[in-house]
Design an enzyme around this catalytic site. Structure first.
Site, short mmCIF file in Angstrom:
data_model
loop_
_atom_site.label_atom_id
_atom_site.label_comp_id
_atom_site.label_asym_id
_atom_site.label_seq_id
_atom_site.Cartn_x
_atom_site.Cartn_y
_atom_site.Cartn_z
N GLY A 171 135.24 17.65 71.69
CA GLY A 171 135.90 16.55 72.38
C GLY A 171 137.24 16.13 71.80
O GLY A 171 137.66 14.99 72.00
N SER A 172 137.95 17.05 71.12
CA SER A 172 139.24 16.63 70.57
C SER A 172 140.29 16.43 71.68
O SER A 172 141.15 15.55 71.56
CB SER A 172 139.74 17.61 69.51
OG SER A 172 140.17 18.81 70.08
N ARG A 191 131.52 25.40 81.61
CA ARG A 191 130.71 25.95 82.70
C ARG A 191 131.63 26.43 83.81
O ARG A 191 132.62 25.76 84.14
CB ARG A 191 129.76 24.89 83.30
CG ARG A 191 128.78 24.27 82.38
CD ARG A 191 127.85 25.25 81.72
NE ARG A 191 127.00 26.00 82.64
CZ ARG A 191 126.28 27.06 82.27
NH1 ARG A 191 126.34 27.51 81.03
NH2 ARG A 191 125.52 27.69 83.14
N LEU A 238 132.42 26.79 87.57
CA LEU A 238 132.06 25.92 88.69
C LEU A 238 132.13 26.66 90.02
O LEU A 238 133.01 27.49 90.24
CB LEU A 238 133.00 24.71 88.71
CG LEU A 238 132.90 23.82 87.45
CD1 LEU A 238 134.08 22.86 87.37
CD2 LEU A 238 131.57 23.08 87.41
N HIS A 247 143.25 25.27 79.16
CA HIS A 247 142.78 26.60 78.76
C HIS A 247 143.60 27.09 77.58
O HIS A 247 144.84 26.99 77.60
CB HIS A 247 142.89 27.58 79.93
CG HIS A 247 142.40 28.94 79.58
ND1 HIS A 247 141.06 29.26 79.49
CD2 HIS A 247 143.07 30.07 79.24
CE1 HIS A 247 140.93 30.52 79.12
NE2 HIS A 247 142.13 31.03 78.97
N THR A 286 141.05 25.79 90.72
CA THR A 286 140.74 26.41 92.01
C THR A 286 139.52 27.29 91.81
O THR A 286 138.96 27.35 90.71
CB THR A 286 141.92 27.27 92.52
OG1 THR A 286 142.20 28.28 91.54
CG2 THR A 286 143.16 26.43 92.77
N ASP A 296 140.03 29.96 85.63
CA ASP A 296 141.25 30.02 84.81
C ASP A 296 142.48 30.50 85.59
O ASP A 296 143.37 31.16 85.03
CB ASP A 296 141.03 30.86 83.55
CG ASP A 296 139.98 30.23 82.64
OD1 ASP A 296 139.84 29.01 82.64
OD2 ASP A 296 139.29 30.98 81.92
C1 GRF Z 1 139.69 23.94 73.52
O1 GRF Z 1 140.34 24.97 72.86
C2 GRF Z 1 139.68 24.22 74.98
O2 GRF Z 1 140.88 24.69 75.48
C3 GRF Z 1 138.61 25.26 75.02
O3 GRF Z 1 137.60 24.73 74.21
C4 GRF Z 1 138.20 23.96 73.22
C5 GRF Z 1 137.61 22.59 73.29
O4 GRF Z 1 138.01 21.79 72.24
N1 GRF Z 1 138.24 25.64 76.33
P1 GRF Z 1 137.71 20.25 72.24
O5 GRF Z 1 136.24 20.06 72.64
O6 GRF Z 1 138.64 19.57 73.19
O7 GRF Z 1 137.93 19.81 70.81
#
Ligand code: GRF
Length: 215
Positions: free
Chosen positions: A12-13, A91, A93, A109, A141, A145
């Site tokens: 969740g950063s 996930r 979608l 991404h 979409t 990705d």
């Molecule tokens: C990030 O690198 C995001 O782009 C990828 O998973 C990671 C999630 O990091 N799909 P966080 O949970 O936001 O710290």
């Protein structure tokens, strides 16, 4: 004020970067809920600590993807969000789900799309020996990705990099472009035109990133 819901699967950063920016007044929005498909996601506790309502919907508890997504969209719609942010939501979608939120769902991404869709982007970048890697914020979409690109950040790949070092550099850039994209959406500055996204009143930054630097 726009209402923003954030979907996460883990740490969740990126979510925290959005919450920080909202708290600092950099994004004019209310984050009205955080939803995770993993009940143990550390990001859920982080959101709760900051007073944001959280919902866990364990995808493992459902017989198929459609059933999971019905529950998920029910939880999202209960928050009546203007914007849904996939911030490390891991996930894939389905088409109906994606169509329901078309034009108001963003994903971050960790690669310069269309290079390296899917998982293990940093390992692939290192294996290919690319000098520049990065991250992308795009509207979601049906194609995983893909989708109209709002913002990208390029970072250098250095000689001594391993996956962790490269991931950390990309993650710092993720936080910056995701916060910017959410801010632009909430200020009604994003215009989707086919596969392209225009940011109203955008500033032009540096044109060229040279890696290694020329000398
Ligand atoms: C990030 O690198 C995001 O782009 C990828 O998973 C990671 C999630 O990091 N799909 P966080 O949970 O936001 O710290």
């Amino acid at each position: 004020m726009k209402r923003v819901a954030i979907l996460i699967s883990g740490r969740g950063s990126n979510m925290a970067a959005i919450l920080d920016a909202v708290r600092a007044g950099e994004i004019a929005a209310n984050v009205i809920g955080v939803i995770s498909n993993r009940p143990a996601a550390p990001g859920l506790a982080l959101a709760s600590e900051r007073g944001v309502p959280t919902v866990a919907i364990d995808h493992m508890a459902f017989a198929d993807r459609a059933a999971f997504e019905r529950e998920l969209s029910g939880a999202i719609d209960a928050f009546s969000p203007d914007l849904i942010v996939l911030a490390g939501f891991m996930r894939v979608l389905g088409a109906d789900f994606v169509a329901r939120y078309r034009g108001r769902m963003l994903n971050i991404h960790p690669s310069l799309l269309p290079a390296y869709p899917g998982l293990d982007t940093h390992a692939q970048a290192l294996a290919d020996g690319v000098k520049v890697h990065g991250c992308t914020v795009h509207f979601v979409t049906q194609d995983v990705d893909h989708g109209p690109i709002v913002a990208q950040a390029a970072v250098a790949v250095h000689d001594g990099d391993d996956e962790a070092a490269l991931a950390a550099r990309v993650l710092r850039a993720e936080h910056r472009i995701l916060v910017a994209a959410v801010r632009w959406f909430c200020d009604d500055r994003l215009v989707i035109d086919g596969n392209r996204v225009r940011v109203k009143h955008e500033l032009t930054g540096a044109d060229t990133l040279l890696v290694p630097a020329l000398q």
